[in-house]
Design an enzyme around this catalytic site. Sequence first.
Site, mmCIF file in Angstrom:
data_model
loop_
_atom_site.group_PDB
_atom_site.id
_atom_site.type_symbol
_atom_site.label_atom_id
_atom_site.label_comp_id
_atom_site.label_asym_id
_atom_site.label_seq_id
_atom_site.Cartn_x
_atom_site.Cartn_y
_atom_site.Cartn_z
ATOM 1 N N HIS B 62 55.067 -79.132 -76.860
ATOM 2 C CA HIS B 62 55.402 -78.064 -75.909
ATOM 3 C C HIS B 62 55.461 -78.660 -74.508
ATOM 4 O O HIS B 62 54.984 -79.771 -74.272
ATOM 5 C CB HIS B 62 54.390 -76.922 -75.989
ATOM 6 N N HIS B 64 54.004 -78.487 -71.593
ATOM 7 C CA HIS B 64 52.940 -78.491 -70.591
ATOM 8 C C HIS B 64 52.753 -79.936 -70.119
ATOM 9 O O HIS B 64 52.865 -80.880 -70.902
ATOM 10 C CB HIS B 64 51.638 -77.934 -71.162
ATOM 11 N N ASP B 66 50.454 -82.047 -69.416
ATOM 12 C CA ASP B 66 49.598 -83.065 -70.038
ATOM 13 C C ASP B 66 50.139 -83.541 -71.388
ATOM 14 O O ASP B 66 49.555 -84.429 -72.006
ATOM 15 C CB ASP B 66 48.152 -82.557 -70.172
ATOM 16 N N HIS B 67 51.264 -82.966 -71.821
ATOM 17 C CA HIS B 67 51.881 -83.426 -73.067
ATOM 18 C C HIS B 67 53.224 -84.127 -72.842
ATOM 19 O O HIS B 67 53.792 -84.681 -73.774
ATOM 20 C CB HIS B 67 52.073 -82.245 -74.024
ATOM 21 N N HIS B 139 51.066 -70.779 -78.897
ATOM 22 C CA HIS B 139 50.526 -71.291 -77.630
ATOM 23 C C HIS B 139 51.284 -70.771 -76.393
ATOM 24 O O HIS B 139 51.727 -71.562 -75.557
ATOM 25 C CB HIS B 139 50.548 -72.821 -77.665
ATOM 26 N N ASP B 208 49.089 -77.970 -79.315
ATOM 27 C CA ASP B 208 48.172 -76.947 -78.804
ATOM 28 C C ASP B 208 48.447 -75.635 -79.516
ATOM 29 O O ASP B 208 49.587 -75.188 -79.592
ATOM 30 C CB ASP B 208 48.383 -76.749 -77.294
ATOM 31 N N HIS B 266 42.214 -83.411 -78.258
ATOM 32 C CA HIS B 266 42.526 -82.465 -77.185
ATOM 33 C C HIS B 266 41.267 -81.677 -76.786
ATOM 34 O O HIS B 266 41.277 -80.455 -76.666
ATOM 35 C CB HIS B 266 43.657 -81.525 -77.639
#
Lengths: 304, 304
Positions: B62, B64, B66-67, B139, B208, B266
Site C-alpha cells: 500500500h 504509505h 514507510d512502505h 487497511h 498492513d 512491523h
Amino acid sequence: MSIEIVFLGTSAGLPTEERNVSSVIVRRESEIFMFDVGEGTQKQLIKANIGIKQKLTIFISHLHGDHIFGLLGLIQSYNLIGRKIPLEIFGPKDLKKFIYENMKILNINLTYPLIIRNSKQGIITEGKNYTIKAIESDHRIESYSYCIEEKLRPGKFNPEKANKLEIPIKFWKTLKSGFPVTINKKNIDASLIVSPPRKGRKIVYSGDTKPTERMMTFAKNADILIHEATYDEKMRARADKYFHSTARQAAEIAKKANVQLLVLTHMSPRYKDPSILYKEAYEIFKNVMIAEDLLKINVNLSKD
Amino acid sequence: MSIEIVFLGTSAGLPTEERNVSSVIVRRESEIFMFDVGEGTQKQLIKANIGIKQKLTIFISHLHGDHIFGLLGLIQSYNLIGRKIPLEIFGPKDLKKFIYENMKILNINLTYPLIIRNSKQGIITEGKNYTIKAIESDHRIESYSYCIEEKLRPGKFNPEKANKLEIPIKFWKTLKSGFPVTINKKNIDASLIVSPPRKGRKIVYSGDTKPTERMMTFAKNADILIHEATYDEKMRARADKYFHSTARQAAEIAKKANVQLLVLTHMSPRYKDPSILYKEAYEIFKNVMIAEDLLKINVNLSKD
C-alpha cells in the site's frame, strides 16, 4: 557556544556499506540547519542521537535523488510524531512541485506548517545572530551552495582597563554593548575598553558543483568549507562531464578562499579507501580532512 | 533448493536504531521477490550482502510512506549502475502516478524498462514453477497481501519398488515424470512407483492489515506467514482504529490457517523490547518468532 557539524551521509550517488548518501547538519544553539536530505537521513539522525523535535531549517542544493530522497520520509515522520512547530525548506524551484505532488498523490495531511521557499543568490534567511546566503553552483540543473555566517559579535571588554580608568561597574554593561558613557561630564568611548567587533563563524556547504570562481569569493575566510570531492585527478574528464569536482580542485578553492579547514565529502562509491583523494587535496592545501558518516566537528568561537 | 527470506526492515511507521521500515525479500533460485520498499532499503540490501543486479520483482502492499519511500532511490540507483534488464513492480492503482510523477518532476530517464502493474485479487503473475497471488487487505486505503506459492512438484520415485517390479532403468525417467509405461504389453501406472505430486512451498506476506477472514483462507497451510503485529493487546482499540493487527490477532490467524511458522513484523517503535508481542502470540500459537532486521530464514523443501 560551540557550533557542531555532523555528517549524516558522505557518499555520492549510491550508498555504500560505510556511507549513506548526502546530508550534513549544523547545530547552533537550539537550531539545526540541514543541508540536503539523502535517503536514510532520518535513520542517521537516530544513530547520531540527534532529536528531530527542535527548530530545523532544511536547505536543498539540487533535485538529484541522492540529495532529496530522504525528504519525504522526514516530512512524514514529523507527521507521525505530531510535530506542531513549522518546518521551513529552501531549495530550487521544482522542490515545491516535488513535495506538494507527493503529498497530493499519497494523501498526506500535515500536523504542522510546512514552508517551502525558492533559494536564490544572496541572503535567503536570517536569525538574530546569523545569516544564510546562497550562490548558484555549477551542476547542470538548478543548484545552490549555502553559507551560514554569524553576525559580528561585540568586541571583548577589558575589565582591567575599565578599572584603570576608574569606570564604575554600573556603566560596564553599556560600554560592553559598544555605547559611550558620560562620567563626570567626560565622554568615555567604548572603544577605549572594548576591542573591535569580532567576526562570527562561517561555514560553507558546496552541494554538487564544478569548481567555480564564485565559490572562492563565497567561501572567503570561512572557518569550514564542506566541499564535494566526487573524483580523483585521473577522473577529471568525468568530473567535468558530470559537473563535479576532484579533491584537488576542491583544495585549490579552499586555498584561494583562505579557509581554516576543508572537509571533503560526496566521494564516489568507487573509493572504498579515500586516501587518494586526501593525498591529492593535501598536496595543495594542508588543512584538509575526509568526512565520514557520523563525523562530528566542533567549531569554537575565537577567544580574542 | 532452499528459499531464503531476508527481513530488511521490521519497524512500523518510523525507523528505530535497530529497525528499518518495512521491506522483506524472498530469494528463490536466481530470482528475488521484494515485498514493500521502505526508506533505506537499498542500504539494507548492501548490509545483507544481496546483489541488486539479478531478476527482481517488487510487490507494494500500500502507498504509505514507510512502505514505499525507498522505491525512488532503488529505481534511481539501478539507473546509476546502468541496469538493462526490466524491473517489474506490482502495487495499488496510484503507484504508477507516484513513480511516473516523480520521474517527470525530477527528470529521470531510465536505462532499463520499468513495468508497473496494478495488483488485484487472484493470481497476478507466475513463473515456471510458482505463482504469486494477492488479496485485498483491510487497511483504510487500497492495500494488498501477497502469497508466493510453488507449483506442485512431481511425487517421489521409489527405486526399490521399481526394482521389485523389475522395471528397466530406461523407463524410470518417464515414470518419474508421472507418465505410464508399457513393459511386455503390461501397462505400469506411475502411481505404483511414484508418490502423489508434492505441495510446493508457500510464503505469505500480510502487509498492513486488520485481521481478516480472507487472510485465514489465503494463508491456509502456508510454510511461512509473515504477518504484521503493530501492537499488543492493551493497544487493541488503537490497532482497530488504524487498521492494524495485534500480535495475538496475528497468532489467531496463523492458528486457524494452520501455518508452519508465523513471523511477526512491523512492530510499533514503542516496543524496544518486543517480548510482550511474542508472549501474547505464543499463548495462541507456539510456532512464532519476531522478525529482526537482516534476519534470514531458510525454507527447505519437504523430503517426502
